[in-house]
Design a protein around this motif. Sequence first.
Motif: not given
Length: 109
Positions: A3-32
């Motif tokens: 099977e061919d596997i497609e590799v997609v490089r993320g932005s480093g913010n999974v919330f942004r990659d999935f289109g969540y509103q407030g992705s930067d805040v959610e990422q920061t809260k998750s890291i903390l």
Amino acid sequence: MNEDIEVVRGSGNVFRDFGYQGSDVEQTKSILAARIIGVLNDMELSTRKAETLTGINHSEFARIRRVKLDRFTIDRLITILNRLNQRVEFDIKLFPRENANSGFSLVAE
């Protein structure tokens, strides 16, 4: 099976990659929150012991351990880390909105 596997490089913010509103805040809260959990684990603190040490209600530590972060602000999580004798530093980078990686990034070391 070949099977061919497609590799997609993320932005480093999974919330942004999935289109969540407030992705930067959610990422920061998750890291903390991850840092708080790490400190609790390293110090072998239960939520009750953490409460005694910091004066912060044990239920807040329980929420953080369960990654229920909707009640927390970034500054509240920083305050908790400070009470756990941790210092928080931010490395903030700004990009224009039209850039695919818009927003800011938090570098955790």
